[in-house]
Design a protein around this motif. Structure first.
Motif, PDB file in Angstrom:
ATOM      1  N   ASN A 161       0.836  -1.370   0.105  1.00  0.00           N
ATOM      2  CA  ASN A 161       0.050  -0.189   0.018  1.00  0.00           C
ATOM      3  C   ASN A 161       0.783   1.308  -0.014  1.00  0.00           C
ATOM      4  O   ASN A 161       0.420   2.384  -0.732  1.00  0.00           O
ATOM      5  N   VAL A 166       7.773   3.675   2.263  1.00  0.00           N
ATOM      6  CA  VAL A 166       8.052   3.237   3.622  1.00  0.00           C
ATOM      7  C   VAL A 166       9.577   2.901   3.217  1.00  0.00           C
ATOM      8  O   VAL A 166      10.444   2.999   4.322  1.00  0.00           O
ATOM      9  N   ARG A 295      -4.776   2.317   3.467  1.00  0.00           N
ATOM     10  CA  ARG A 295      -3.731   2.706   4.249  1.00  0.00           C
ATOM     11  C   ARG A 295      -3.915   2.056   5.679  1.00  0.00           C
ATOM     12  O   ARG A 295      -4.985   1.920   6.112  1.00  0.00           O
ATOM     13  N   CYS A 296      -2.544   2.128   6.313  1.00  0.00           N
ATOM     14  CA  CYS A 296      -2.654   1.373   7.775  1.00  0.00           C
ATOM     15  C   CYS A 296      -3.106   2.788   8.501  1.00  0.00           C
ATOM     16  O   CYS A 296      -3.889   2.328   9.739  1.00  0.00           O
ATOM     17  N   SER A 457      -5.298   9.667   8.421  1.00  0.00           N
ATOM     18  CA  SER A 457      -4.331   9.427   7.518  1.00  0.00           C
ATOM     19  C   SER A 457      -3.605  10.654   7.082  1.00  0.00           C
ATOM     20  O   SER A 457      -4.083  11.836   7.399  1.00  0.00           O
ATOM     21  N   GLY A 458      -2.579  10.379   6.171  1.00  0.00           N
ATOM     22  CA  GLY A 458      -1.921  11.611   5.530  1.00  0.00           C
ATOM     23  C   GLY A 458      -0.893  12.205   6.501  1.00  0.00           C
ATOM     24  O   GLY A 458      -0.861  13.460   6.395  1.00  0.00           O
ATOM     25  N   PHE A 465       6.402   8.248  13.087  1.00  0.00           N
ATOM     26  CA  PHE A 465       5.323   7.472  12.468  1.00  0.00           C
ATOM     27  C   PHE A 465       4.888   6.185  13.125  1.00  0.00           C
ATOM     28  O   PHE A 465       6.070   5.425  13.003  1.00  0.00           O
TER      29      PHE A 465
HETATM   30  C1  UN1 Z   1       1.005   3.266   5.770  1.00  0.00           C
HETATM   31  O1  UN1 Z   1      -0.213   3.341   5.283  1.00  0.00           O
HETATM   32  O2  UN1 Z   1       1.752   2.234   5.546  1.00  0.00           O
HETATM   33  O3  UN1 Z   1       0.062   8.986   7.343  1.00  0.00           O
HETATM   34  C2  UN1 Z   1       1.710   4.480   5.558  1.00  0.00           C
HETATM   35  C3  UN1 Z   1      -0.308   8.298   6.085  1.00  0.00           C
HETATM   36  C4  UN1 Z   1       1.209   8.291   5.218  1.00  0.00           C
HETATM   37  C5  UN1 Z   1       1.794   7.017   5.529  1.00  0.00           C
HETATM   38  C6  UN1 Z   1       0.890   5.819   5.472  1.00  0.00           C
HETATM   39  N1  UN1 Z   1       1.973   9.552   5.192  1.00  0.00           N
HETATM   40  O4  UN1 Z   1      -1.505   7.973   5.781  1.00  0.00           O
END
Ligand code: UN1
Length: 509
Positions: A161, A166, A295-296, A457-458, A465
């Motif tokens: 994703n 990353v 997204r995570c 997100s974002g 992070f």
């Molecule tokens: C991820 O989904 O593994 O904050 C990272 C965010 C991005 C990074 C996501 N800057 O959504």
């Protein structure tokens, strides 16, 4: 919405972009298939490495480490500066590859490459700021200091994703910290990885840095496992599911390696009665439906005060009904495809479970473009009202499903926010400063990221992070995450000519 691109069009775009980044497509040809989620079709195949290749790669990286650790950090920063310049030059090429391989819309794919550029700039500055401390010694004529040294080879396992950003978070920091990187990218996005690595190889050649600093291993779980178990990997940084982290963490710990885990999220927004509902709707829809919910940091839960629940649901549902879903390469599209059939199936299973657990699907959940592209998985983001935080709500489903829960008191809302296994990102929408502060306090959100009046997100690269609990506890990217890539040495230097012992100990001989 016009039709989806053909496999030939995607292949041509991908090959041209990869070549411009410096990938020799003939040299990397093999039998690992690259499929685009944009139309579900096979594009080309690349060479796959095996577990046996891992040892050789780690060895080459180890040799590079022994040289690189003695290069002054600001000089190491010069390599990352060049990488940042090349990424800027090839931003559109890399973004095209990301869109084709993982289905991100153009703007989000470009945003991902921008994150890479940003972290390079951050790391270049950092290369002159790897500060240790001077600590007051209790002994006369003694100096007590702390020094940060390069750690060793960093292994990076990244997910589909964020197939390149990353890696860059880890690599930009690792390189200025004096560490080579061995990367196992997602097997779903090998071209984006090969293109990123080709740019770094070029920066390495141009700046005269050791060749072995960057290694890429395209492969499956066997390659990942060999990396995890490799004694030459000092730090293993792995992004993926909580299940993956549960397997990786103990194995790295067993050989006393360091691990940095970025695992699942189950990110929530609390929406209070004083929230600006227009702004909230925009924040919720971007975080929940953007990147097709993959997204995570995707928003998976909205915990809304019962007085404004109907109004918010109405607004979000209206936005969902108008979301342009389709080819991520077409201007105006906001929601691209899911990565594969299993993701679509996971979404359908979650919706079914939600219904069984008393939920009501307000909007979405259906499939789009199935006739045109039977092997591509375009899904309508789903908004689901739930009677409470049931089992399915407590799980991370990696698809655009947003559960809505209601609350009466802020304590109750914060408890719901925290009552899930994961602890990555969270936010509160409110105009009441005291409410915002209560959410951010020690007994507020238990997540690694807690925001006010923006989505979950974002995140920018300047902050650290990562998240707590089943999210794995790792921190990467900005702030002082660099310390994870270095080893700390405490030094006591005696210039007194005497030998006073600490703690007043006497030891006459
Ligand atoms: C991820 O989904 O593994 O904050 C990272 C965010 C991005 C990074 C996501 N800057 O959504």
């Amino acid at each position: 919405m016009t039709s989806l691109p053909t496999a030939e069009e995607l292949r041509r775009l991908a090959e041209e972009a990869a070549r411009r980044c410096g990938v020799d497509l003939d040299a990397v040809a093999g039998d690992h298939p690259v499929t685009s989620p944009v139309n579900g079709q096979h594009l080309l195949s690349v060479r796959r490495q095996t577990a046996a290749d891992v040892a050789a790669a780690v060895e080459r990286a180890g040799a590079a480490f022994r040289q690189w650790r003695t290069v002054p950090a600001p000089v190491r920063g010069g390599l990352v500066r060049r990488l940042g310049e090349l990424l800027r030059e090839h931003k559109a090429d890399l973004a095209t590859l990301v869109s084709i391989e993982v289905g991100k819309i153009t703007s989000e794919a470009a945003g991902e490459v921008q994150e890479m550029i940003d972290i390079c700039e951050f790391a270049v500055g950092l290369s002159r700021q790897l500060y240790g401390r001077t600590i007051a010694s209790e002994r006369p004529g003694h100096r007590l200091t702390e020094n940060w040294h390069p750690l060793g080879v960093v292994g990076v396992i990244s997910a589909f994703n964020f197939p390149v950003a990353v890696w860059s978070w880890n690599t930009a920091l690792a390189l200025v910290c004096g560490d080579p990187v061995v990367w196992k990218p997602s097997e779903l996005a090998p071209l984006s990885a090969l293109a990123s690595a080709a740019l770094l190889d070029r920066a390495i050649a141009e700046t005269g840095a050791p060749e072995g600093l960057s290694q890429v291993l395209i492969g499956g779980a066997d390659v990942g496992e060999a990396l995890v178990d490799s004694p030459g990997i000092a730090l293993l940084s792995a992004t993926g599911s909580t299940r993956m982290g549960r397997a990786v963490g103990p194995r790295v710990a067993d050989r006393f390696g360091r691990s940095l885990l970025e695992l699942g999220g189950n990110n929530a927004a609390i929406v209070t009665p004083s929230a600006d509902l227009d702004l909230t709707t925009r924040g919720v829809v971007f975080s929940a439906a953007g990147t097709a919910g993959q997204r995570c940091t995707t928003m998976r839960r909205v915990i809304v005060h019962e007085d404004v629940a109907d109004a918010l649901v109405e607004r979000v549902a209206a936005a969902y009904r108008n979301l342009p879903i389709g080819s991520p390469l077409e201007g105006g599209t906001l929601v691209g495809p899911l990565i594969h059939d299993a993701a679509y199936k996971g979404m359908q299973d979650a919706l079914q479970a939600a219904r069984q657990q008393g939920g009501e699907v307000v909007v979405g959940g259906g499939r789009r473009l199935a006739e045109e592209a039977p092997d591509a998985w375009y899904a309508e983001p789903a908004l689901v009202r739930m009677p409470g935080q049931t089992d399915i709500v407590r799980q991370e489903t990696f698809a655009p499903v947003l559960y809505v829960l209601t609350y009466r008191t802020l304590e109750e809302a914060v408890a719901l926010n925290n009552d899930v296994p994961q602890g990555l990102s969270s936010t509160i929408f409110t105009s009441d400063q005291a409410e915002a502060e209560r959410f951010l306090a020690a007994d507020g959100s238990d997540c690694g990221i807690a925001n006010v009046n923006i989505g979950t997100s974002g995140a920018e690269i300047g902050g650290a992070f990562g998240g707590e609990k089943a999210t794995g506890g790792g921190r990467e990217s900005g702030s002082d995450a660099w310390k994870g890539y270095m080893r700390r040495a405490t030094n006591t230097i005696n210039f007194s000519g005497e030998l006073p012992l600490a703690q007043g100990v006497e030891f006459p001989i």
